[in-house]
Write an enzyme that holds these catalytic residues in place. Structure first.
Site, PDB file in Angstrom:
ATOM      1  N   ASN A 267       7.824  15.823   2.036  1.00  0.00           N
ATOM      2  CA  ASN A 267       6.512  15.937   1.420  1.00  0.00           C
ATOM      3  C   ASN A 267       5.484  15.579   2.491  1.00  0.00           C
ATOM      4  O   ASN A 267       5.319  14.417   2.826  1.00  0.00           O
ATOM      5  CB  ASN A 267       6.412  14.971   0.227  1.00  0.00           C
ATOM      6  CG  ASN A 267       5.025  14.970  -0.399  1.00  0.00           C
ATOM      7  OD1 ASN A 267       4.160  15.767  -0.018  1.00  0.00           O
ATOM      8  ND2 ASN A 267       4.807  14.083  -1.362  1.00  0.00           N
ATOM      9  N   TRP A 268       4.833  16.611   2.999  1.00  0.00           N
ATOM     10  CA  TRP A 268       3.889  16.386   4.113  1.00  0.00           C
ATOM     11  C   TRP A 268       2.568  15.795   3.619  1.00  0.00           C
ATOM     12  O   TRP A 268       1.720  15.453   4.427  1.00  0.00           O
ATOM     13  CB  TRP A 268       3.652  17.694   4.879  1.00  0.00           C
ATOM     14  CG  TRP A 268       4.866  18.213   5.605  1.00  0.00           C
ATOM     15  CD1 TRP A 268       6.123  17.660   5.612  1.00  0.00           C
ATOM     16  CD2 TRP A 268       4.940  19.369   6.457  1.00  0.00           C
ATOM     17  NE1 TRP A 268       6.966  18.407   6.394  1.00  0.00           N
ATOM     18  CE2 TRP A 268       6.271  19.462   6.939  1.00  0.00           C
ATOM     19  CE3 TRP A 268       4.024  20.332   6.856  1.00  0.00           C
ATOM     20  CZ2 TRP A 268       6.697  20.480   7.791  1.00  0.00           C
ATOM     21  CZ3 TRP A 268       4.445  21.354   7.704  1.00  0.00           C
ATOM     22  CH2 TRP A 268       5.761  21.415   8.172  1.00  0.00           C
ATOM     23  N   LYS A 269       2.380  15.755   2.298  1.00  0.00           N
ATOM     24  CA  LYS A 269       1.133  15.248   1.711  1.00  0.00           C
ATOM     25  C   LYS A 269      -0.072  15.953   2.366  1.00  0.00           C
ATOM     26  O   LYS A 269       0.053  17.110   2.764  1.00  0.00           O
ATOM     27  CB  LYS A 269       1.084  13.725   1.823  1.00  0.00           C
ATOM     28  CG  LYS A 269       2.360  13.083   1.229  1.00  0.00           C
ATOM     29  CD  LYS A 269       2.281  11.620   1.007  1.00  0.00           C
ATOM     30  CE  LYS A 269       3.595  11.122   0.411  1.00  0.00           C
ATOM     31  NZ  LYS A 269       3.566   9.692   0.122  1.00  0.00           N
TER      32      LYS A 269
ATOM     33  N   HIS B 265       3.792  13.760  -8.718  1.00  0.00           N
ATOM     34  CA  HIS B 265       3.880  12.704  -7.702  1.00  0.00           C
ATOM     35  C   HIS B 265       2.970  11.538  -8.118  1.00  0.00           C
ATOM     36  O   HIS B 265       1.907  11.752  -8.690  1.00  0.00           O
ATOM     37  CB  HIS B 265       3.466  13.263  -6.338  1.00  0.00           C
ATOM     38  CG  HIS B 265       3.795  12.336  -5.221  1.00  0.00           C
ATOM     39  ND1 HIS B 265       3.018  11.243  -4.927  1.00  0.00           N
ATOM     40  CD2 HIS B 265       4.841  12.304  -4.357  1.00  0.00           C
ATOM     41  CE1 HIS B 265       3.580  10.589  -3.905  1.00  0.00           C
ATOM     42  NE2 HIS B 265       4.686  11.220  -3.547  1.00  0.00           N
TER      43      HIS B 265
ATOM     44  N   GLU C 150       0.990   9.842  -6.497  1.00  0.00           N
ATOM     45  CA  GLU C 150      -0.377   9.941  -5.964  1.00  0.00           C
ATOM     46  C   GLU C 150      -1.224  10.861  -6.837  1.00  0.00           C
ATOM     47  O   GLU C 150      -2.417  10.626  -7.040  1.00  0.00           O
ATOM     48  CB  GLU C 150      -0.332  10.417  -4.496  1.00  0.00           C
ATOM     49  CG  GLU C 150       0.154   9.288  -3.589  1.00  0.00           C
ATOM     50  CD  GLU C 150       0.916   9.733  -2.367  1.00  0.00           C
ATOM     51  OE1 GLU C 150       0.842  10.910  -1.975  1.00  0.00           O
ATOM     52  OE2 GLU C 150       1.617   8.873  -1.783  1.00  0.00           O
TER      53      GLU C 150
ATOM     54  N   GLU D 174      10.784   7.835  -7.291  1.00  0.00           N
ATOM     55  CA  GLU D 174       9.984   7.272  -6.211  1.00  0.00           C
ATOM     56  C   GLU D 174       9.241   6.037  -6.721  1.00  0.00           C
ATOM     57  O   GLU D 174       8.149   6.161  -7.305  1.00  0.00           O
ATOM     58  CB  GLU D 174       8.960   8.300  -5.720  1.00  0.00           C
ATOM     59  CG  GLU D 174       9.559   9.567  -5.178  1.00  0.00           C
ATOM     60  CD  GLU D 174       8.618  10.240  -4.179  1.00  0.00           C
ATOM     61  OE1 GLU D 174       9.060  10.470  -3.065  1.00  0.00           O
ATOM     62  OE2 GLU D 174       7.457  10.501  -4.524  1.00  0.00           O
TER      63      GLU D 174
ATOM     64  N   GLY E 168       5.191   4.672   1.235  1.00  0.00           N
ATOM     65  CA  GLY E 168       4.271   4.426   2.349  1.00  0.00           C
ATOM     66  C   GLY E 168       4.130   2.962   2.717  1.00  0.00           C
ATOM     67  O   GLY E 168       3.257   2.595   3.491  1.00  0.00           O
TER      68      GLY E 168
ATOM     69  N   SER F 161       9.672   5.372   1.510  1.00  0.00           N
ATOM     70  CA  SER F 161      10.005   4.777   2.823  1.00  0.00           C
ATOM     71  C   SER F 161      11.429   5.087   3.256  1.00  0.00           C
ATOM     72  O   SER F 161      12.072   4.268   3.911  1.00  0.00           O
ATOM     73  CB  SER F 161       9.746   3.265   2.811  1.00  0.00           C
ATOM     74  OG  SER F 161       8.382   2.996   2.569  1.00  0.00           O
TER      75      SER F 161
ATOM     76  N   GLY G 211       8.347  11.197   2.824  1.00  0.00           N
ATOM     77  CA  GLY G 211       6.939  11.330   3.192  1.00  0.00           C
ATOM     78  C   GLY G 211       6.771  11.175   4.692  1.00  0.00           C
ATOM     79  O   GLY G 211       7.014  12.100   5.463  1.00  0.00           O
ATOM     80  N   GLY G 212       6.389   9.983   5.127  1.00  0.00           N
ATOM     81  CA  GLY G 212       6.052   9.724   6.533  1.00  0.00           C
ATOM     82  C   GLY G 212       7.086  10.231   7.523  1.00  0.00           C
ATOM     83  O   GLY G 212       6.727  10.857   8.531  1.00  0.00           O
TER      84      GLY G 212
HETATM   85  P1  13P Z   1       7.048   7.771   2.229  1.00  0.00           P
HETATM   86  O1  13P Z   1       8.376   8.302   2.667  1.00  0.00           O
HETATM   87  O2  13P Z   1       5.974   7.907   3.260  1.00  0.00           O
HETATM   88  O3  13P Z   1       7.154   6.376   1.677  1.00  0.00           O
HETATM   89  O4  13P Z   1       6.543   8.696   1.014  1.00  0.00           O
HETATM   90  C1  13P Z   1       7.430   8.963  -0.019  1.00  0.00           C
HETATM   91  C2  13P Z   1       6.828   9.978  -0.898  1.00  0.00           C
HETATM   92  O5  13P Z   1       5.838   9.734  -1.555  1.00  0.00           O
HETATM   93  C3  13P Z   1       7.428  11.315  -0.903  1.00  0.00           C
HETATM   94  O6  13P Z   1       6.944  12.081  -1.938  1.00  0.00           O
END
Ligand code: 13P
Length: 256
Positions: A10-12, A100, A102, A172, A178, A218, A239-240
Protein backbone atom coordinates in the site's frame (compact mmCIF):
# COMPACT_ATOMS: atom_id res chain seq x y z
CA UNK A 1 -6.13 -26.12 3.36
CA UNK A 2 -3.01 -24.39 2.16
CA UNK A 3 -3.68 -20.86 1.11
CA UNK A 4 -1.34 -19.01 -1.21
CA UNK A 5 0.11 -15.98 0.54
CA UNK A 6 -0.63 -12.52 -0.83
CA UNK A 7 1.87 -9.71 -0.36
CA UNK A 8 0.33 -6.34 -1.19
CA UNK A 9 2.08 -3.00 -1.00
CA UNK A 10 0.00 0.00 0.00
CA UNK A 11 1.92 2.99 -1.30
CA UNK A 12 -0.58 5.39 0.33
CA UNK A 13 -0.14 9.03 -0.87
CA UNK A 14 3.46 8.51 -1.95
CA UNK A 15 5.16 8.62 -5.36
CA UNK A 16 4.52 10.89 -8.30
CA UNK A 17 4.08 9.13 -11.64
CA UNK A 18 7.82 9.26 -12.33
CA UNK A 19 8.67 7.87 -8.89
CA UNK A 20 6.00 5.18 -9.15
CA UNK A 21 7.31 4.00 -12.51
CA UNK A 22 10.85 3.80 -11.12
CA UNK A 23 9.71 1.81 -8.08
CA UNK A 24 7.67 -0.59 -10.25
CA UNK A 25 10.66 -1.04 -12.56
CA UNK A 26 12.95 -1.74 -9.59
CA UNK A 27 10.52 -4.35 -8.28
CA UNK A 28 10.22 -5.92 -11.72
CA UNK A 29 14.00 -5.95 -12.21
CA UNK A 30 14.61 -7.98 -9.05
CA UNK A 31 11.63 -10.29 -9.50
CA UNK A 32 11.79 -13.90 -10.61
CA UNK A 33 8.63 -14.86 -12.47
CA UNK A 34 8.60 -18.31 -10.81
CA UNK A 35 7.95 -16.70 -7.44
CA UNK A 36 4.38 -16.06 -8.57
CA UNK A 37 3.74 -19.80 -8.53
CA UNK A 38 4.21 -19.63 -4.76
CA UNK A 39 3.00 -16.20 -3.75
CA UNK A 40 0.57 -13.60 -5.11
CA UNK A 41 1.93 -10.07 -5.21
CA UNK A 42 0.22 -6.73 -5.74
CA UNK A 43 0.99 -3.04 -5.35
CA UNK A 44 -1.56 -0.32 -4.65
CA UNK A 45 -0.31 3.07 -5.85
CA UNK A 46 -2.25 6.37 -5.85
CA UNK A 47 -4.92 6.66 -8.56
CA UNK A 48 -2.85 8.71 -11.01
CA UNK A 49 0.01 6.19 -10.86
CA UNK A 50 -2.17 3.13 -11.52
CA UNK A 51 -2.03 3.04 -15.30
CA UNK A 52 1.71 3.85 -15.54
CA UNK A 53 2.44 1.06 -13.03
CA UNK A 54 0.18 -1.40 -14.89
CA UNK A 55 2.11 -0.50 -18.05
CA UNK A 56 5.47 -1.31 -16.41
CA UNK A 57 4.36 -4.80 -15.33
CA UNK A 58 2.59 -5.48 -18.66
CA UNK A 59 5.68 -4.43 -20.60
CA UNK A 60 7.77 -6.83 -18.49
CA UNK A 61 5.15 -9.61 -18.73
CA UNK A 62 5.18 -9.80 -14.94
CA UNK A 63 1.92 -10.80 -13.31
CA UNK A 64 2.23 -8.55 -10.29
CA UNK A 65 -1.28 -7.28 -9.61
CA UNK A 66 -2.15 -3.63 -9.30
CA UNK A 67 -4.77 -2.28 -6.95
CA UNK A 68 -6.40 1.02 -6.02
CA UNK A 69 -6.55 2.34 -2.46
CA UNK A 70 -10.19 3.39 -2.62
CA UNK A 71 -13.21 3.47 -4.93
CA UNK A 72 -16.78 4.79 -5.01
CA UNK A 73 -19.70 2.36 -5.21
CA UNK A 74 -21.92 4.26 -7.69
CA UNK A 75 -21.34 3.38 -11.35
CA UNK A 76 -21.21 7.00 -12.64
CA UNK A 77 -22.64 10.43 -12.18
CA UNK A 78 -22.32 13.65 -10.21
CA UNK A 79 -19.84 12.50 -7.55
CA UNK A 80 -17.08 15.08 -7.79
CA UNK A 81 -13.69 13.69 -6.93
CA UNK A 82 -14.70 10.04 -6.95
CA UNK A 83 -13.52 7.13 -9.10
CA UNK A 84 -15.74 4.24 -10.27
CA UNK A 85 -15.12 0.53 -10.45
CA UNK A 86 -15.43 0.54 -14.23
CA UNK A 87 -12.69 3.18 -14.41
CA UNK A 88 -10.41 0.97 -12.33
CA UNK A 89 -11.22 -2.13 -14.33
CA UNK A 90 -10.56 -0.39 -17.62
CA UNK A 91 -6.97 0.42 -16.65
CA UNK A 92 -6.25 -3.11 -15.46
CA UNK A 93 -6.80 -2.87 -11.72
CA UNK A 94 -7.26 -6.27 -10.15
CA UNK A 95 -7.51 -5.27 -6.47
CA UNK A 96 -8.90 -2.45 -4.35
CA UNK A 97 -8.19 -1.66 -0.70
CA UNK A 98 -11.39 -0.85 1.20
CA UNK A 99 -11.89 0.57 4.67
CA UNK A 100 -8.29 1.32 5.50
CA UNK A 101 -8.10 2.84 8.98
CA UNK A 102 -6.74 6.06 7.47
CA UNK A 103 -9.88 6.35 5.37
CA UNK A 104 -12.09 5.46 8.30
CA UNK A 105 -10.28 7.81 10.68
CA UNK A 106 -9.38 10.77 8.46
CA UNK A 107 -12.15 10.67 5.86
CA UNK A 108 -15.09 9.41 7.88
CA UNK A 109 -15.57 6.11 6.05
CA UNK A 110 -18.14 4.02 7.94
CA UNK A 111 -18.80 0.28 8.12
CA UNK A 112 -21.82 0.91 5.85
CA UNK A 113 -19.64 2.64 3.25
CA UNK A 114 -17.18 -0.26 3.40
CA UNK A 115 -20.02 -2.73 2.85
CA UNK A 116 -21.32 -0.80 -0.19
CA UNK A 117 -17.83 -0.71 -1.66
CA UNK A 118 -17.24 -4.44 -1.07
CA UNK A 119 -20.56 -5.32 -2.74
CA UNK A 120 -19.90 -3.05 -5.71
CA UNK A 121 -16.34 -4.33 -6.14
CA UNK A 122 -17.23 -8.02 -6.13
CA UNK A 123 -20.10 -7.31 -8.53
CA UNK A 124 -17.67 -5.43 -10.74
CA UNK A 125 -15.04 -8.14 -10.73
CA UNK A 126 -12.38 -6.33 -8.65
CA UNK A 127 -11.07 -8.13 -5.59
CA UNK A 128 -11.48 -6.16 -2.35
CA UNK A 129 -8.79 -6.05 0.32
CA UNK A 130 -11.01 -5.29 3.30
CA UNK A 131 -9.14 -3.60 6.14
CA UNK A 132 -10.18 -4.01 9.76
CA UNK A 133 -8.38 -3.22 12.97
CA UNK A 134 -8.71 -1.65 16.41
CA UNK A 135 -7.25 1.48 17.97
CA UNK A 136 -4.93 1.34 20.95
CA UNK A 137 -7.80 2.44 23.21
CA UNK A 138 -9.94 -0.50 22.09
CA UNK A 139 -7.01 -2.90 22.49
CA UNK A 140 -6.22 -1.65 26.00
CA UNK A 141 -9.84 -1.84 26.97
CA UNK A 142 -9.85 -5.52 25.91
CA UNK A 143 -12.74 -5.66 23.44
CA UNK A 144 -10.58 -5.82 20.30
CA UNK A 145 -11.81 -9.22 19.09
CA UNK A 146 -15.46 -8.17 19.27
CA UNK A 147 -14.59 -4.86 17.61
CA UNK A 148 -12.68 -6.37 14.69
CA UNK A 149 -15.17 -9.20 14.15
CA UNK A 150 -18.03 -6.67 14.07
CA UNK A 151 -16.15 -4.81 11.33
CA UNK A 152 -15.84 -8.07 9.37
CA UNK A 153 -19.56 -8.86 9.77
CA UNK A 154 -20.50 -5.35 8.64
CA UNK A 155 -18.17 -5.44 5.62
CA UNK A 156 -19.60 -8.74 4.35
CA UNK A 157 -23.28 -8.17 5.20
CA UNK A 158 -25.33 -9.30 2.21
CA UNK A 159 -22.28 -10.35 0.19
CA UNK A 160 -22.99 -13.76 -1.24
CA UNK A 161 -20.68 -16.66 -0.71
CA UNK A 162 -19.38 -17.08 -4.26
CA UNK A 163 -18.53 -13.37 -4.44
CA UNK A 164 -16.97 -13.23 -0.97
CA UNK A 165 -14.37 -15.78 -2.00
CA UNK A 166 -12.60 -13.18 -4.16
CA UNK A 167 -12.11 -10.87 -1.16
CA UNK A 168 -9.30 -10.87 1.33
CA UNK A 169 -9.37 -9.38 4.82
CA UNK A 170 -6.42 -7.43 6.16
CA UNK A 171 -6.09 -7.12 9.93
CA UNK A 172 -4.28 -3.88 10.58
CA UNK A 173 -4.19 -2.79 14.22
CA UNK A 174 -4.13 1.01 14.12
CA UNK A 175 -1.49 1.14 16.86
CA UNK A 176 0.89 -0.82 14.63
CA UNK A 177 0.49 1.28 11.46
CA UNK A 178 3.46 3.48 10.69
CA UNK A 179 4.61 3.27 14.30
CA UNK A 180 7.32 0.64 14.05
CA UNK A 181 5.40 -1.19 16.77
CA UNK A 182 4.45 -4.45 15.05
CA UNK A 183 1.92 -6.79 16.60
CA UNK A 184 3.66 -9.91 17.86
CA UNK A 185 2.97 -13.02 15.77
CA UNK A 186 0.78 -14.29 18.65
CA UNK A 187 -1.23 -11.06 18.83
CA UNK A 188 -1.70 -11.00 15.05
CA UNK A 189 -2.60 -14.70 14.90
CA UNK A 190 -5.19 -14.36 17.65
CA UNK A 191 -7.12 -11.73 15.69
CA UNK A 192 -6.60 -13.29 12.24
CA UNK A 193 -7.97 -16.60 13.60
CA UNK A 194 -10.96 -14.74 15.05
CA UNK A 195 -11.52 -13.07 11.66
CA UNK A 196 -11.54 -16.49 10.00
CA UNK A 197 -13.95 -17.83 12.64
CA UNK A 198 -16.24 -14.88 11.91
CA UNK A 199 -16.09 -15.63 8.18
CA UNK A 200 -17.03 -19.21 9.07
CA UNK A 201 -20.11 -17.92 10.93
CA UNK A 202 -21.21 -16.08 7.80
CA UNK A 203 -20.14 -18.61 5.14
CA UNK A 204 -19.42 -22.33 4.89
CA UNK A 205 -16.29 -23.53 6.71
CA UNK A 206 -14.80 -24.41 3.35
CA UNK A 207 -15.18 -20.83 2.14
CA UNK A 208 -13.75 -19.33 5.34
CA UNK A 209 -10.89 -21.78 5.09
CA UNK A 210 -10.13 -20.71 1.53
CA UNK A 211 -10.28 -16.94 2.16
CA UNK A 212 -7.04 -15.14 2.87
CA UNK A 213 -6.48 -13.06 5.98
CA UNK A 214 -3.50 -10.70 5.87
CA UNK A 215 -1.67 -8.85 8.60
CA UNK A 216 -0.59 -5.22 8.21
CA UNK A 217 1.17 -2.77 10.50
CA UNK A 218 4.93 -2.10 10.49
CA UNK A 219 5.57 -5.35 8.66
CA UNK A 220 9.07 -5.41 7.20
CA UNK A 221 11.79 -7.75 5.98
CA UNK A 222 12.89 -8.35 9.57
CA UNK A 223 9.59 -9.50 11.04
CA UNK A 224 7.66 -10.86 8.03
CA UNK A 225 8.79 -14.48 8.24
CA UNK A 226 7.63 -14.98 11.82
CA UNK A 227 4.28 -13.30 11.21
CA UNK A 228 3.72 -15.30 8.01
CA UNK A 229 4.54 -18.55 9.82
CA UNK A 230 1.32 -18.24 11.81
CA UNK A 231 -1.42 -20.57 10.53
CA UNK A 232 -4.09 -17.91 9.99
CA UNK A 233 -1.87 -15.20 8.51
CA UNK A 234 -1.92 -15.54 4.74
CA UNK A 235 0.16 -12.58 3.70
CA UNK A 236 0.77 -8.95 4.42
CA UNK A 237 -0.44 -5.47 3.57
CA UNK A 238 2.73 -3.44 3.67
CA UNK A 239 2.97 0.34 3.95
CA UNK A 240 6.38 1.94 4.53
CA UNK A 241 8.45 -1.11 3.63
CA UNK A 242 6.68 -1.42 0.25
CA UNK A 243 8.16 1.90 -0.87
CA UNK A 244 11.62 0.39 -1.14
CA UNK A 245 11.94 -2.30 -3.81
CA UNK A 246 14.56 -4.27 -1.89
CA UNK A 247 12.51 -4.41 1.33
CA UNK A 248 9.36 -5.31 -0.57
CA UNK A 249 11.15 -8.09 -2.47
CA UNK A 250 12.55 -9.50 0.78
CA UNK A 251 9.03 -9.66 2.21
CA UNK A 252 7.82 -11.40 -0.97
CA UNK A 253 10.61 -13.96 -0.54
CA UNK A 254 9.66 -14.50 3.11
CA UNK A 255 6.12 -15.33 1.94
CA UNK A 256 7.14 -18.20 -0.38
P1 13P B 1 3.01 0.41 7.64
O1 13P B 1 3.54 -0.87 7.07
O2 13P B 1 3.74 1.63 7.18
O3 13P B 1 2.87 0.35 9.14
O4 13P B 1 1.52 0.60 7.07
C1 13P B 1 0.64 -0.47 7.14
C2 13P B 1 -0.57 -0.13 6.37
O5 13P B 1 -1.32 0.75 6.74
C3 13P B 1 -0.81 -0.85 5.12
O6 13P B 1 -2.08 -0.63 4.65
Amino acid sequence: MTRKNLIAGNWKMNNTIGEAVVLAQEISYDFYRDWLELVDVAVCPPYVDLKPVVNVFEFDHLKVGVGAQNVYWEPKGAYTGEISIEMLREIGCEWCIVGHSERRGLFGETNEDVNKKVKALVDGGIKPIVCVGESLAVRDEGSYLEYVCAQVRAAFAGVDEAAAKSAVVAYEPIWAIGTGRTATPEQAEEVCAAVRATLAEIYADKTADAMRVLYGGSMNEGNAALLLAEPDIDGGLIGGASLKAKSFIEIVKAAM
